[in-house]
Scaffold this motif. Structure first.
Motif, PDB file in Angstrom:
ATOM      1  N   ASP A  72       0.820  -1.210   0.000  1.00 54.10           N
ATOM      2  CA  ASP A  72       0.000   0.000   0.000  1.00 54.10           C
ATOM      3  C   ASP A  72       0.854   1.261   0.000  1.00 54.10           C
ATOM      4  O   ASP A  72       2.079   1.180  -0.088  1.00 54.10           O
ATOM      5  CB  ASP A  72      -0.947  -0.007   1.198  1.00 54.10           C
ATOM      6  N   GLU A 109       2.057  -4.629   6.025  1.00 51.67           N
ATOM      7  CA  GLU A 109       2.073  -3.542   5.046  1.00 51.67           C
ATOM      8  C   GLU A 109       3.457  -3.364   4.456  1.00 51.67           C
ATOM      9  O   GLU A 109       4.456  -3.651   5.093  1.00 51.67           O
ATOM     10  CB  GLU A 109       1.686  -2.222   5.722  1.00 51.67           C
ATOM     11  N   CYS A 110       3.501  -2.896   3.238  1.00 50.94           N
ATOM     12  CA  CYS A 110       4.775  -2.529   2.612  1.00 50.94           C
ATOM     13  C   CYS A 110       4.516  -1.263   1.807  1.00 50.94           C
ATOM     14  O   CYS A 110       3.560  -1.198   1.037  1.00 50.94           O
ATOM     15  CB  CYS A 110       5.257  -3.665   1.718  1.00 50.94           C
ATOM     16  N   GLU A 111       5.322  -0.262   2.010  1.00 54.80           N
ATOM     17  CA  GLU A 111       5.075   1.049   1.405  1.00 54.80           C
ATOM     18  C   GLU A 111       5.565   1.093  -0.047  1.00 54.80           C
ATOM     19  O   GLU A 111       6.751   0.901  -0.305  1.00 54.80           O
ATOM     20  CB  GLU A 111       5.804   2.107   2.241  1.00 54.80           C
ATOM     21  N   GLU A 169       4.802   3.803  -2.159  1.00 53.25           N
ATOM     22  CA  GLU A 169       4.912   5.215  -2.561  1.00 53.25           C
ATOM     23  C   GLU A 169       4.324   5.470  -3.940  1.00 53.25           C
ATOM     24  O   GLU A 169       4.718   6.404  -4.637  1.00 53.25           O
ATOM     25  CB  GLU A 169       6.381   5.684  -2.553  1.00 53.25           C
ATOM     26  N   LYS A 178       9.081   0.134  -6.661  1.00 52.73           N
ATOM     27  CA  LYS A 178       8.915  -0.213  -5.256  1.00 52.73           C
ATOM     28  C   LYS A 178       7.742  -1.164  -5.063  1.00 52.73           C
ATOM     29  O   LYS A 178       7.765  -2.029  -4.183  1.00 52.73           O
ATOM     30  CB  LYS A 178       8.700   1.048  -4.406  1.00 52.73           C
ATOM     31  N   GLU A 231       8.961  -4.590  -5.788  1.00 50.38           N
ATOM     32  CA  GLU A 231       9.805  -5.058  -4.678  1.00 50.38           C
ATOM     33  C   GLU A 231       8.922  -5.534  -3.519  1.00 50.38           C
ATOM     34  O   GLU A 231       9.155  -6.604  -2.950  1.00 50.38           O
ATOM     35  CB  GLU A 231      10.734  -3.921  -4.238  1.00 50.38           C
ATOM     36  N   ARG A 244       8.598  -9.326  -2.010  1.00 48.51           N
ATOM     37  CA  ARG A 244       8.910  -9.595  -0.612  1.00 48.51           C
ATOM     38  C   ARG A 244       7.737 -10.242   0.109  1.00 48.51           C
ATOM     39  O   ARG A 244       7.891 -11.223   0.820  1.00 48.51           O
ATOM     40  CB  ARG A 244       9.270  -8.274   0.079  1.00 48.51           C
TER      41      ARG A 244
END
Lengths: 438, 358
Positions: free
Chosen positions: A34, A74-76, A78, A83, A86, A90
């Motif tokens: 997100d 969560e993974c940012e 942006e 990203k 990535e 992950r």
């Protein structure tokens, strides 16, 4: 020499730290790639806040889905494609069974980059109201789901609404389509052109370059054209700018209809008085009047587990949208458990089946306390969209009010063949033989 | 101790002109290649290939291209991402419109298209320098993205402007897994890095450096400014173009013009600033650093914050990243303008003398 050695040692240790830790095996792990910072960070905060709050709500209220707890990470991203990839790579390794259940990245560019990858990894991609629209054809895109509504169906529904306001016909009228000059803004053009050919209204297309904080020339042109309506496909800072510019040239705001990306509090509040009367399409209603939203506030925020830092935003358009997407996802998990075994963790493949055989009826929404929050969804291999319905809402200066009590469905007979043609072209380009998956 | 160079004599001109004059370096580099080509594919995970190794190699190639232009020929450019976009879209169109064209050939042709565009936007460099040239290349950045968005032909009339790269097949062999893509990218990047190393050691590279250090003096000693500068633009854009094609075909799989924004150009510029301006190795160090730092922070900060009982949300990491990058760039510009590559060089000089510094 010593510091250099230490630096090298640190690097080696750092690389070793990159090995991923698996999540708990008996929980349903949901990956959230997100965004809460970047150009659209404000939108992401409200949207994903709502999404996570609903997951917490299911855990707190019912102890998960049939006893299977929901967990997430969560993974940012942006809103950045690289990203996003990535994050996806992950998160998918965190749980070998669910692989992250289903991905909803809320960014068209990231979604496009994940279409092939998610199909290879056998984990579904949910593009609820955005993303690759020809994925409506499930025989070419078995793993991608542009659920609820696509830009084309939405613009068609807006045209339908406008024509219903004019006694069922727009013949001889003039409509300006003012859009963000990007993939997002360009997608509806095909549908609008098709609509204008059968509806006999004149269409004028005016692009606005990203980011759209300067629209003087465009609105001058709109004043010269003097259209009956402006259909508006704006994004981020472009929205408030357009509303202020419309006020300046004296174009009535209640003749402007925006897309669902251009219809949240984040767009209208900064425009102040200029936003009053402005309308937009939406596929979920705003407000805490919906029983489910009120209950989330009570249960989740009562327990101090709420995700929103600014609690005043609970019940905003985007917050409720996040809840709606979470409802669709949890119902899909429930559907998958119904087929593959209750109380079991759902895998990516099972989730795909569930998303393709999703049937969220109004009766079910009623049980959830979400009557009217979102439209009914019934998907199939030939229709990954499952609904195509929106409502029109209007800003009264302080809040969004729904002005069409019933859901409006776009002209499916006109729009869906466009998707099929596009999907067939894609299949040819990629050498895919269209086939429905079991 | 590490470098015992006693007994290493150069007895021929060939020995004198080799890339790694010290035997230990040759061994270390051979080991590095061995690890990169044989060991890493065996032990690496899918996450490593698709999220770390492939993008850092591809961006290193783009940074290498920019380094040839900025670091060696002294022409500042802010259009690297635009040249990558040209490469990506050109490779896509060659694959789409010419039946049965080999993918490697279309990568080369894509590089040539990009070189042509690069020469076009390099023309102002004959008249203007420094910041003004940077602004002229900025025009390339916006112009290319605009053209690719405006004319649907480039994206095969896709309603959204997004292209989806075709399958990569070389001699009937399909490159469809991360590890195969990694090996393909690694081979291409290694070859092109070798080529770049030799270009900068040749008369062309020396001419570039002469122009960089003082173009009037260079002209006086007989170096034709026009061809030298334009050649630098062409070669640099060629590298960026191939990098763009690899970015689309081996990394993301689908790209849109907006993905090649000014943001990416600046990131490539930061890579050479941090890695080392005017150094082949610097491009690789810089890209690895810029790509790895955020990922390391993502992995480290949450446990660190938990240890110190500090609140940590996923967005805080992004904020900390921005602050760190800003700080690091200022630090490198002040403390070590030649970047990580120079640090490495200093370290190596020390190692050669150690343990008997004089």
């Amino acid at each position: 020499m010593k510091p250099l050695q230490r630096l090298l040692l640190c690097c080696v240790a750092a690389l070793a730290g990159l090995a991923a830790l698996p999540a708990q095996a008996d929980d349903q792990f949901i990956a959230l790639a997100d965004y809460r910072v970047g150009p659209y960070g404000a939108n992401g905060q409200a949207f994903y806040g709502g999404f996570i709050d609903y997951l917490s709500y299911v855990d707190l209220k019912e102890g998960g889905v049939n006893g299977v707890k929901l967990t997430w990470e969560e993974c940012e991203t942006e809103y950045n494609n690289a990203k996003g990839v990535e994050c996806y790579e992950r998160l998918k390794t965190k749980d070998p069974v669910t692989k992250g259940t289903a991905y909803n990245v809320m960014a068209t560019g990231v979604a496009y980059a994940l279409i092939d990858k998610s199909a290879e990894d056998k984990v579904p991609l949910m593009m609820v109201g955005y993303g690759r629209t020809d994925a409506v054809d499930g025989s070419v895109f078995p793993w991608a789901f542009p659920l609820v509504t696509t830009y084309q169906m939405q613009v068609s529904a807006i045209v339908k609404y406008l024509s219903s306001k004019n006694g069922g016909s727009l013949a001889g009228k003039k409509i300006v389509y003012l859009y963000h000059d990007s993939a997002y803004g360009k997608e509806p053009i095909v549908a609008l052109e098709a609509e204008s050919a059968i509806g006999k209204f004149k269409l004028v297309e005016i692009p606005v370059a990203h980011p759209g904080n300067e629209q003087g020339a465009q609105w001058l042109r709109i004043r010269q054209e003097n259209p009956d309506y402006v259909i508006f496909w704006g994004w981020g800072v472009m929205n408030q700018t357009a509303l202020k510019a419309a006020q300046k040239v004296g174009f009535p705001r209640d003749h402007m209809v925006g897309s669902w990306w251009a219809g949240s509090e984040e767009d209208t509040v900064p425009a102040g008085e200029a936003a009053k009367g402005y309308m937009s399409a939406t596929w979920n209603v705003a407000g805490t009047g919906v029983p489910l939203i009120a209950d989330i506030e009570k249960v989740v925020y009562g327990a101090g587990k709420g995700n929103m830092q600014d609690k005043a935003k609970v019940g905003t358009v985007l917050y409720n949208r996040g809840v709606s997407v979470a409802v669709a996802m949890v119902e899909a998990i429930r559907t998958a458990q119904g087929k593959y075994g209750k109380g079991k963790v759902v895998s990516g493949e099972q989730m795909r089946w569930a998303l393709e055989n999703l049937n969220i009826t109004n009766a079910r929404l009623g049980q959830l306390g979400a009557t009217g929050l979102l439209p009914e969804i019934k998907t199939s291999c030939a229709n990954h969209e499952g609904s195509g319905m929106v409502k029109i809402q209007q800003w009264d200066g302080t809040k969004w009010n729904i002005i069409t009590p019933d859901w409006i469905e776009g002209n499916k007979a006109l729009i869906h063949p466009l998707f099929m043609a596009n999907a067939a072209k894609y299949a040819k380009e990629k050498g895919i033989t269209p086939a429905c998956m079991k | 101790m590490f470098y015992r160079e006693a007994g290493q004599f150069k007895t021929s001109y060939i020995a004198d002109g080799q890339i790694f004059p010290i035997r230990q370096d040759r061994i270390a580099f051979a080991l590095l290649l061995f690890v990169a080509f044989i060991v890493v594919p065996v032990i690496g995970s899918e996450y490593w290939f698709s999220a770390i190794l492939i993008p850092s190699l591809v961006l290193a190639l783009a940074a290498l291209g920019l380094n040839l232009l900025t670091g060696y020929a002294g022409q500042l450019s802010l259009g690297s991402a635009a040249f990558m976009a040209v490469g990506a879209y050109a490779a896509y169109n060659f694959q789409l419109r010419i039946e049965g064209i080999p993918i490697l050939l279309s990568f080369v042709l894509a590089g040539l298209c990009s070189a042509a565009v690069g020469v076009l936007f390099g023309l102002p460099s004959l008249r203007i320098k420094g910041f003004y040239l940077a602004v002229a290349t900025l025009a390339a950045q916006f112009f290319v993205v605009w053209v690719l968005t405006k004319f649907a032909w480039f994206s095969n009339d896709s309603s959204s402007g997004v292209i989806s790269a075709q399958k990569v097949v070389i001699f009937g062999y399909v490159f469809n897994t991360p590890v195969k893509n990694y090996l393909l990218v690694l081979s291409i990047v290694s070859l092109m890095a070798l080529l770049a190393k030799n270009i900068v050691r040749s008369s062309t590279g020396r001419a570039w450096m002469a122009v960089r250090d003082m173009d009037v003096a260079a002209e006086v000693i007989g170096i034709p400014l026009m061809t030298t500068k334009l050649l630098a633009f062409a070669v640099s854009s060629f590298y960026c173009g191939v990098a763009g094609a690899l970015y689309a075909f081996c990394y993301l799989g689908s790209v849109e013009p907006d993905g090649f924004s000014l943001d990416l150009s600046l990131r490539i510029l930061f890579m050479i600033i941090i890695g080392g301006v005017g150094s082949i190795m610097g491009a690789f160090l810089g890209s690895a650093f810029i790509l790895l730092l955020p990922i390391l922070l993502d992995h480290w900060l949450p446990p660190l914050a938990a240890l110190l009982h500090l609140p940590m949300r996923s967005e805080s990491i992004s904020h900390i990243q921005s602050m760190l990058f800003g700080g690091l760039i200022i630090f490198f510009l002040i403390a070590e303008p030649h970047g990580l590559a120079r640090l490495w060089q200093i370290g190596k000089e020390k190692l050669r003398l150690w343990p008997f510094p004089h």
